[in-house]
Write an enzyme that holds these catalytic residues in place. Sequence first.
Site, short mmCIF file in Angstrom:
data_model
loop_
_atom_site.label_atom_id
_atom_site.label_comp_id
_atom_site.label_asym_id
_atom_site.label_seq_id
_atom_site.Cartn_x
_atom_site.Cartn_y
_atom_site.Cartn_z
N HIS A 1 0.78 -1.21 -0.11
CA HIS A 1 0.03 -0.07 -0.02
C HIS A 1 1.08 1.31 0.12
O HIS A 1 1.84 1.29 0.76
CB HIS A 1 -0.79 0.01 1.42
CG HIS A 1 -1.79 0.96 1.03
ND1 HIS A 1 -2.94 1.31 0.42
CD2 HIS A 1 -1.74 2.36 2.03
CE1 HIS A 1 -3.82 2.27 0.60
NE2 HIS A 1 -3.01 3.26 1.45
N GLU B 1 8.75 0.89 -2.74
CA GLU B 1 7.83 -0.29 -2.93
C GLU B 1 8.63 -1.61 -3.59
O GLU B 1 8.47 -2.73 -3.00
CB GLU B 1 6.70 -0.14 -3.73
CG GLU B 1 5.65 0.94 -3.05
CD GLU B 1 4.52 1.27 -3.97
OE1 GLU B 1 4.01 0.40 -4.55
OE2 GLU B 1 4.06 2.46 -3.89
C1 GRF Z 1 1.38 0.66 -6.29
O1 GRF Z 1 1.43 2.00 -5.86
C2 GRF Z 1 0.68 -0.16 -4.93
O2 GRF Z 1 1.26 0.35 -3.79
C3 GRF Z 1 -0.57 0.10 -5.11
O3 GRF Z 1 -1.04 0.10 -6.41
C4 GRF Z 1 0.07 0.43 -7.20
C5 GRF Z 1 0.21 -0.66 -8.28
O4 GRF Z 1 1.51 -0.24 -9.22
N1 GRF Z 1 -1.39 -0.81 -4.27
P1 GRF Z 1 1.89 -1.36 -10.00
O5 GRF Z 1 0.89 -2.05 -10.79
O6 GRF Z 1 2.83 -2.58 -9.22
O7 GRF Z 1 3.13 -0.70 -10.89
#
Ligand code: GRF
Length: 195
Positions: free
Chosen positions: A111, A176
């Site tokens: 998230h 992330e």
């Molecule tokens: C990411 O920012 C994640 O944190 C959120 O949705 C986005 C997905 O991006 N849950 P991706 O598809 O992984 O590039």
Amino acid sequence: MSRKRVAILISGRGSNMSALIEAAKAPDYPAEVVGVLSNRAAAQGLEIAAAHGIATASLAQSKFPSRDMFEDIMTQMLESWDVDIVCLAGFMRILGEDFVNRWAGTMINIHPSLLPLYKGLHTHERALADGAKVHGCTVHFVTPGLDEGSPILQAEVPVLPGDTPETLSARVLVEEHRIYPEALRLLASAEIRAH
Ligand code: GRF
């Protein structure tokens, strides 16, 4: 070492999915990605996964008479892949209690905020509107309450003068991609458990 079998649920570009797939290529990584499931046939991540030789499937909720039936089919698909761990990676559907409970303790999500701050959507816009100095991301266990499960790892980034939702989200995304594979490693190697 027996590697945990992981499925990734996506809806879009799949950059976190790609980070997990890359991490799982290391011979000592305790998990392997065995399938990618999307609720949108047009998700770019599906092609990326297929190019890595990973099984893919897309299931549109709108084709099912109810959310429960959609989620039952998702569970059947995941079970057919003999999945141990489910990673949500930009999966833009709120999941029902039965599905969440079926995968309790073995389903995690990334998230884009420092939970419990900014649950739900538009996290970067809301952090900027609040004048937050620090923002970030969280990998957490999935429980029936939206973005409420216990956190596994978090990473902070500074909010810089002149940031827009785009520049801030790009800075968060780098983190992330770093913490999601690390959190999956912890879960797959049983170094952490849901509580
Ligand atoms: C990411 O920012 C994640 O944190 C959120 O949705 C986005 C997905 O991006 N849950 P991706 O598809 O992984 O590039």
